[in-house]
Design an enzyme around this catalytic site. Structure first.
Site: not given
Length: 394
Positions: A131, A73
């Site tokens: 994350e 991400d």
């Protein structure tokens, strides 16, 4: 072992990912891109935690299951770099290097897919979403992947990962010898007072005044209550209070973080934060309450496993390119893996002052020297082969 992926191919993958960043749990196109590459290598992929991708590469010999994890991400940051591969998504940027981590994972997968006759056991590739997501009460990111079985079927014996490090020169890999990333707690403080006209403060209980005293007093937690030989950071980063300039505020909400490199220190610091908030608030005729929400837990390496990896990397890359590095007070949810199975988490040097690549993580000018890609793929692919071949229970 031959590196079966070119530098040009790795750069192309990284630049595609960098140009098309997606936020936590919105990594749909990123997941499809990853799946396409892995499937082209003949690997079967499965989804986990919505946008996470898992694939297993089977070797031709018996051996352990080793997990390599890459987070996928991006961050809500508007990129200010003027490069051909800059983010095409306004307000979203790979400012933490997850595009590099994903590229390295795909590069290792391609390299090892040509080495199955030498591979003992199997490599489980885990491409993890979210994350960067803010901590909530429900499992997210790596913890959600674990909850959905990422460490099972087959059971994982050890886990590995990289993180780009802009303080480390490109071409180098760093190791910590224990703790790597801090344990993190979200700290939310609610202070309750009594509203009154600002011209008549004696008729109210000023929550803003209490908040100011609480913030000041909280600095004594790290400077006086925690042993100064242990790392501990407490930061209040946000304050919300009041309705108007001429009204005594009856409430204040403070938000911050607590970071430590020890679970024992974290527990001590949380108790001291609670004592300060409640005591100072009560002493000023108000009420204070604290809520902690667990973020990432402490990421720490298994010393024996780390030593095996470091020794191998030194023999392959050279002693001067594999160096000791300080642990970081940032937080990383790889801890969801490292606290359950032996793990080795390394820093990947990406700094190049001659090219102006010097900016820190989570900033709009962050970038990497892409020479790091072949270093990481070559080093970790060969290390995984070696660890699997020599595997013994740690």
């Amino acid at each position: 072992m031959k590196l079966d992926v070119s530098s040009e191919e790795l750069v192309a993958i990284r630049r595609h990912l960098h140009s098309h960043p997606e936020l936590s749990f919105g990594e749909h196109k990123t997941a499809e891109f990853i799946e396409s590459h892995l499937q082209n290598l003949g690997m079967t992929t499965t989804r986990c935690a919505e946008t996470g991708v898992i694939a297993i590469l089977e070797g031709e010999h018996d051996g352990p299951t080793l997990l390599f994890r890459a987070d996928i991400d991006a961050l809500p940051i508007h990129e200010l770099n003027h490069v051909d591969y800059r983010s095409e998504e306004p307000g979203i940027m790979h400012a933490c290097g997850h595009d590099v981590h994903t590229t390295v994972g795909l590069g290792i997968a391609k390299t090892l897919s040509k080495q199955t006759k030498h591979l003992h056991g199997r490599i489980k590739f885990v491409f993890q979403p979210a994350e960067e997501a803010s901590p909530v009460d429900a499992p997210i990111g790596a913890e959600r992947m674990v909850a959905e079985g990422a460490l099972e079927n087959p059971t994982v014996d050890a886990a590995f990962a990289f993180h780009v490090m802009p303080t480390l020169e490109v071409g180098k890999i760093g190791y910590t010898g224990g703790p790597v990333w801090a344990r993190s707690e979200l700290v939310e403080i609610e202070i309750t007072g009594k509203k009154a006209h600002a011209a008549y403060p004696h008729e109210g209980v000023d929550a803003v005044l209490i908040a100011a005293q609480v913030i000041t007093a909280l600095q004594t937690v790290t400077s006086r209550r925690v042993d100064t030989r242990h790392a501990c950071v407490l930061t209040i980063g946000k304050i919300e209070a009041g309705n108007s300039y001429n009204i005594i505020a009856d409430s204040a909400h403070l938000t911050g973080i607590l970071r430590t490199l020890s679970d024992d220190i974290a527990e001590l610091a949380m108790e001291e934060v609670r004592r300060v908030v409640e005591g100072v608030s009560q002493g000023l005729a108000g009420e204070g309450k604290v809520r902690f929400t667990a973020g990432a837990r402490l990421t720490a390496n298994n010393i024996a496993l780390e030593r095996q990896v470091v020794d191998h990397l030194k023999s392959r890359l050279g002693d001067d390119r594999v160096v000791a590095h300080e642990p970081q007070m940032g937080a990383e949810d790889f801890a969801s893996f490292s606290r359950r199975v032996p793990s080795c988490y390394l820093f990947l040097g990406v700094r190049n002052e001659a090219k102006g690549i010097v900016h820190m993580l989570h900033t709009p000018y962050f970038d990497v020297d892409e020479d790091c890609l072949t270093v990481a793929v070559d080093g970790m692919a060969s290390a995984l082969l070696d660890i699997a071949r020599k595997w013994r229970t740690l």
